[in-house]
Each structure stands twice: as C-alpha cells, then as structure tokens.
Design an enzyme around this catalytic site. Sequence first.
Site, PDB file in Angstrom:
ATOM      1  N   HIS A   1      38.435  45.428  44.347  1.00  0.00           N
ATOM      2  CA  HIS A   1      37.625  44.196  44.316  1.00  0.00           C
ATOM      3  C   HIS A   1      38.527  42.977  44.367  1.00  0.00           C
ATOM      4  CE1 HIS A   1      38.168  43.190  39.929  1.00  0.00           C
ATOM      5  NE2 HIS A   1      38.258  44.496  39.782  1.00  0.00           N
TER       6      HIS A   1
ATOM      7  N   ASP B   1      44.177  42.780  37.695  1.00  0.00           N
ATOM      8  CA  ASP B   1      42.769  43.187  37.815  1.00  0.00           C
ATOM      9  C   ASP B   1      42.089  42.280  38.826  1.00  0.00           C
ATOM     10  OD1 ASP B   1      40.142  43.992  37.456  1.00  0.00           O
ATOM     11  OD2 ASP B   1      39.906  43.059  35.498  1.00  0.00           O
TER      12      ASP B   1
ATOM     13  N   GLU C   1      32.672  42.665  41.435  1.00  0.00           N
ATOM     14  CA  GLU C   1      32.818  43.771  40.484  1.00  0.00           C
ATOM     15  C   GLU C   1      32.693  43.278  39.059  1.00  0.00           C
ATOM     16  OE1 GLU C   1      34.632  46.547  37.687  1.00  0.00           O
ATOM     17  OE2 GLU C   1      35.354  44.532  38.129  1.00  0.00           O
ATOM     18  N   GLU C   2      33.242  42.102  38.786  1.00  0.00           N
ATOM     19  CA  GLU C   2      33.348  41.642  37.400  1.00  0.00           C
ATOM     20  C   GLU C   2      32.005  41.266  36.787  1.00  0.00           C
ATOM     21  OE1 GLU C   2      35.800  42.160  35.771  1.00  0.00           O
ATOM     22  OE2 GLU C   2      37.623  42.022  36.973  1.00  0.00           O
TER      23      GLU C   2
ATOM     24  N   HIS D   1      41.518  40.261  31.704  1.00  0.00           N
ATOM     25  CA  HIS D   1      40.422  39.496  31.084  1.00  0.00           C
ATOM     26  C   HIS D   1      40.917  38.658  29.904  1.00  0.00           C
ATOM     27  CE1 HIS D   1      36.894  42.070  32.807  1.00  0.00           C
ATOM     28  NE2 HIS D   1      37.953  42.121  33.591  1.00  0.00           N
TER      29      HIS D   1
ATOM     30  N   ASP E   1      37.381  39.847  43.518  1.00  0.00           N
ATOM     31  CA  ASP E   1      36.958  38.790  42.586  1.00  0.00           C
ATOM     32  C   ASP E   1      37.704  38.937  41.262  1.00  0.00           C
ATOM     33  OD1 ASP E   1      35.468  41.219  42.075  1.00  0.00           O
ATOM     34  OD2 ASP E   1      34.140  40.085  40.757  1.00  0.00           O
TER      35      ASP E   1
HETATM   36 ZN   LIG Z   1      38.074  43.330  35.434  1.00  0.00          ZN
END
Ligand SMILES: [Zn+2]
Length: 465
Positions: A98, A131, A162-163, A426, A100
């Site tokens: 991903h 990530d 995805e997030e 994150h 994003d």
């Molecule tokens: Zn993530």
Amino acid sequence: MARVTRAHASANAAIINSVEADMSQLTSELASLVRIASISEAGFSPEPIHEAHDLVAGLLRDAGVRDIEPLDLPNTYPIITGAIPAPPGAPTVLLYGHYDVVPPGDESKWRSPPFEPTNKCGALYGRGSSDSKANVMAHVGALRAFDGKPPVGIKVIIEGQEEVGSAFTTYPPFDPELFRSDAMVIADLGSVRPGVPTLTIALRGTAGVTIEAKTLAGPKHSGQYGGAAPDALLAVLRAIASLHDDLGNVVVPGLRREEWTGASYTNEEFRELAEVQPGMPLIGTGSLGERLWSGPAITVTGIDALPVEKAVNAVAPYARARINLRVHPAQDADDARDALIAHLRKIRPFGIPLEVKPGATGHGFAAKPSGLAYDAARAALAAAWASTTVNVANGGSIPLVNALQTAVPDAEILLFGATDGFSNIHAPNERVLLDEFRKTVIAEALFFEEFAARWAAANPLRAHG
Ligand SMILES: [Zn+2]
C-alpha cells in the site's frame, strides 16, 4: 546434483549482485516516495495520494510490469494493478502493498520532520518509510533484479487506502480472477527484530462487544440510597472483572488458546516496545507468543461513567463499556464474539441483567506454512539474512489477508518485509533500517528464483510441456 546446486548458487549470486548495484538508486526513490504525504485518512488532501499512486505506478511500469491500470472502487483511492505473464510452466506470484500512510500525529515528537526523509545511522526516517513504502519499493527492486523478466509470473496489487479501510478490503472474493496466483507476497510486515529473517504465519482476529446496565430512572444520593439501590457502574465493573483470573488470563469459556511454537519477543523487548513503566508486571501466564498471538486477549477500550472531576455522591443509574476481544488466528471471530456475549449475558452481577450488544468482527488468518512457496521463502529469507528463518504471528488483524485467502484458497500467503519490530510504525520517528530494506529486496528476488526452481522440480511435466 552438485552441478545443479552450483548453477543455483551462481544464479543467486547474480541476483544479489544486481540488487546491491541498484540499492542506492532504490533508496533514493524510496526517499522520494516518503517525501509525499500520502495520508489516506479523511480530511487530508487527496493530491499527495494521487502523486504517490503515479510515482509507484511509474516505477512498476519501468520495472517491467505491463497493463498497469487503476482498479476503481466506490469511495476508494485507485488501486494499482498490473502483471508480468508467467514463463511457460512457471507459477504466478501476487505482490501486495500500500502506498498510503497514517497521519504524522504529534509533530513535536519527531526528531526530523515526518515528510522530510532523513538518513541517519543506517536508517531512513519518515512517515511511511517502514509502513509500507520500503515494502512497495522492495517489490520494485526485486523485479528490477531480473530486468523485468522474473522467472515467475507476477501480479501486482498496490492499494491506497490500507490504513483506513475501503471497499477493497472485502473485494477479492468478488473478483477472484484478478488475484488468481500460486503465492502471494504481502509486504506489510517484517522481522521480529533486526537481523532475524521472519515469516508471519498467523494474524489474530478481532471482535467488539458493548455492555450496558440501566438500573435507576436517575442518579440517587449515595448516602440515602447506596447499599441497596442497584448500582449500574458496579454491575458493569463486576462483569468486566469476571473476564480474567487473578493473574490476568482470560477465563471466558469457548475462546481458543494454544501454545505458540514459533519465535517471539523476549520479555525485555516486549517491555521496551510496550513502554511498560519500571516495576510494572506483565499480565497473564504462558509464553508471550501464547498471550499475544495464539490466545485470546480482552481489553476494555471505553467506559461511560462520570469523570472524577465531576463526581457527585450518587449511585450511578447507567453505565456502559466497550470491550475489544482478540481471537486465536484459526477461531471464527463471530464464534468467539458469541462466546463472550454468552458469558456476559449469564453473569447478571448482583442479579442485574446486562444489555450485551455485538460489535464488528474481523477474522484472523492462519497460514498453512508447508508448501513449495513457504519452503522457497524460508530458503530465500535465510540466504538474504544469513540466518535461520523464524515464524511469528501478529496480534493485529489485516482483514484483506482473510479476503485474499477466501478469494484464492490454494495460494500460499507469505507475510514478510522490511518493517522490523522496532520501526515505530504509526508513531513518531518511524524508520526503516536500510540493511533490513536491502535484505528484503534480496529475499524477494531470491524467492522468485527459489519458487520457480522448486515449482519446476515438483511439476516436471508442466515445466517441459
Ligand atoms: Zn500501517
């Protein structure tokens, strides 16, 4: 046999050399991608998302991926799809990632600006570095190692939401042809700790439940009524207290718990990662792997009660709590939620019936780590890291993985990547270790080679026919 092995070893050496020669270019392209604030959360500008999409699509096209086109789903940022046809008799590998990222959060906690990629002490810092932009770039690098002509067929799926989740999360079973493959590389994870090649073979499921007690028409003076008036908050607290034993183990009947036989964190690593205050114990018994991955966990994530500053001396007429359940990877999340609901309905603290409402569930994932692709991946990772490949699980859920497994039940699903356990995903100061990044690119490229070789050996007729 010795000849085959030598040829094999020299093929691997050529792949490794090719990746090594590309690493500085690949790393600077990773930095360009990290510079784009492709935040998918609502309220952020969609411009950078499209910019990241275009950059990744272009890199994949230049790496030899054909027929690149966006898959457009309702209210979903475009998903990059593309393919490289398989050589005759070769298997097909789907590459997922991903582009994003999550928002940077409190920017004052970052030691370098989140969207200014910063190279420091062998790591690249920046939101999305780990990530999952390094993992997306690992796909690009692995394809370039073969000049765009890998020994396996390739399908590419790189999404942009995805997030936060999107229509894509549940889409695969409705279009299984798009995902049809013999193995999938889900590059959104990585090593349990730097230097240890790691396959994630299971993900826990999740379920939510809300409990509620309504006992009085309104608050009543605790001096006049306390002692006999049914206290809603006490009832909810007693129900919550019934979920664990004195050591912190979940005691709700019907929740699957098994020994974890793979690798795991050490207690010290876990304390560091969880930022446990000095002197505080960990809760539960059994190995950390069992407590975090192959057993249930129950957390109270919200409770409605008066805040202490506003406390009045009154018996609470109403209370409510939200409970989050984490489920053994192979247990049906709905079954697990129903077991928790049955327990809570039966409790009746002081005789008070609780209203128990089911929340959303997400199924876990348990790989069958025994096929040709798993053998190939174990060998490829071990060669890239020069160490034995270990198995871990992850306590978080990736609902898409379950949807992919449903869409293509025969595909072996492999989870690995450049995100190590200490990457601060994150969180502030997210980083990817450049050495883990390099090894991931090598591992993925070697995986293509190893998988093709094992597939040909196992399917001689198809390979030559
Ligand atoms: Zn993530």
